[in-house]
Every structure is written in C-alpha cells, then in structure tokens.
Scaffold this active site. Structure first.
Site, PDB file in Angstrom:
ATOM      1  NE  ARG A  71      53.923  75.454  71.220  1.00 18.75           N
ATOM      2  CZ  ARG A  71      53.539  75.031  72.410  1.00 18.75           C
ATOM      3  NH1 ARG A  71      54.230  74.131  73.064  1.00 18.75           N
ATOM      4  NH2 ARG A  71      52.457  75.542  72.986  1.00 18.75           N
ATOM      5  CG  ASP A  72      48.499  74.217  64.552  1.00 18.32           C
ATOM      6  OD1 ASP A  72      48.623  73.045  64.124  1.00 18.32           O
ATOM      7  OD2 ASP A  72      47.407  74.800  64.625  1.00 18.32           O
ATOM      8  CB  ILE A  73      54.018  74.681  60.625  1.00 19.42           C
ATOM      9  CG1 ILE A  73      54.663  75.893  61.306  1.00 19.42           C
ATOM     10  CG2 ILE A  73      54.222  74.721  59.114  1.00 19.42           C
ATOM     11  CD1 ILE A  73      56.169  75.912  61.240  1.00 19.42           C
ATOM     12  CG  ASN A  85      47.345  76.837  60.563  1.00 18.06           C
ATOM     13  OD1 ASN A  85      46.156  77.114  60.422  1.00 18.06           O
ATOM     14  ND2 ASN A  85      47.789  76.166  61.603  1.00 18.06           N
TER      15      ASN A  85
END
Length: 186
Positions: free
Chosen positions: A46-48, A52
C-alpha cells in the site's frame, strides 16, 4: 535487516536518468517477485513508490522497504477478502480507485503502483501529473489512459506491460502473477 547502501530507485534515476531496459529488468523483476510473495501471503504493501525500492551498494539488486502501511487483505476469522477504505501512499503512485475514495482491493492497487515504478524507472518521469497537485486532475489523466512514452527506444513489450499495469479498470489490470509471466521478462 539488509543494508541498502545503494540508495533507492529515485536516487538512481536522479543520478543516471532513465534506466535502459536491460538494466531495469532485473531490478524490476526482483521487486515484482517480492510483491508477488507478500500478496501470496495475503498482505498488500500500500505504499509502493520509487523511494521505497532500495538498492544494494552496486545498484544491481532491488528490495522493497517501508511496510508502514501494509495490511492483511483477508479477515482472520472468516478468510473473506477485506477491501481497504483508507487513503494511503503517495498520490502520484495511487491507483484511480484510491483517488475515487472507493473501497479497493489493495493488492490490485499495489499493481498500479508497480506500473508507476516501472514507468518512472524507464522514462525518468511520472506517467500522470496533476496541475497544482489537483487530485481530480490526476484522476482524469489516469482514467483517460493516455500514457506517453518519451523514449522511443522502449520495446513494445515494455510499453505493453506498463499499459497492463496502469489499467484503470481493476478487472482488467494485471495481477503480480501475470506481471511476472509477461513476455517482457522472457
């Protein structure tokens, strides 16, 4: 924990510009395998985003980091799929269903983000840009599916994979299994 002393994908493209496909492919494949793995375990990241995806010292191996927004996608008691309702992640990497503020399958939204990462990796820019950070404008560009490929040297296979990842229709968007089976990796 592994040391990621090569920085991240964003650092890499800031230094080197758009990454040629032969160099981009193994980096992207490693991250795709990692996302496929966490999806098979029932979790979504949910935070690609490029920041990251961390690199080793030689910048030949990429690994996913920052699992602060990750969550399970199944109810522990019933085993039923659970949709996300939380807006999280970075707007430039967020899938249309997130920007619409609809309940969404976070695994399929991860796939969209992986499409943005691949696009950024080989084009050195974001695929969709909002004027003055207007999310409605960003959503409009995503839904129009007008993806411009600046680099004419990109192979048809790479362009096709990006288009399958950045598919606004969640029912037609690839899964990570389909991504790794795509002919671009052959």
């Amino acid at each position: 924990m592994d040391l990621a002393d090569g920085g991240d994908i964003l650092d890499l493209i800031k230094k080197d510009g758009a990454i040629p496909e032969p160099r981009a492919k193994p980096l992207y494949k490693g991250v795709s395998e990692a996302i496929k793995y966490i999806h098979t375990k029932g979790f979504a990241h949910r935070d690609i985003k490029s920041e990251n995806i961390l690199l080793n010292k030689d910048r030949t191996v990429a690994k996913i980091g920052d699992f602060g927004f990750s969550r399970t996608c199944f109810d522990n008691t019933t085993g039923q799929r659970v949709l996300s309702k939380t807006y999280c992640g970075s707007a430039a990497y967020a899938a249309p269903e997130i920007l619409k503020v609809e309940p969404y399958n976070p695994m399929i939204s991860d796939v969209w983000s992986m499409g943005v990462v691949l696009y950024v990796l080989v084009n050195n820019r974001l695929p969709f840009v909002a004027v003055n950070d207007n999310l409605k404008d960003l959503l409009k560009h995503q839904l129009e599916k007008n993806i411009n490929f600046d680099r004419k040297s990109l192979t048809p296979e790479c362009k096709e994979l990006i288009q399958k990842l950045l598919e606004p229709n969640v029912k037609q968007r690839y899964t990570m299994v389909q991504v790794l089976e795509h002919r671009w990796f052959k």
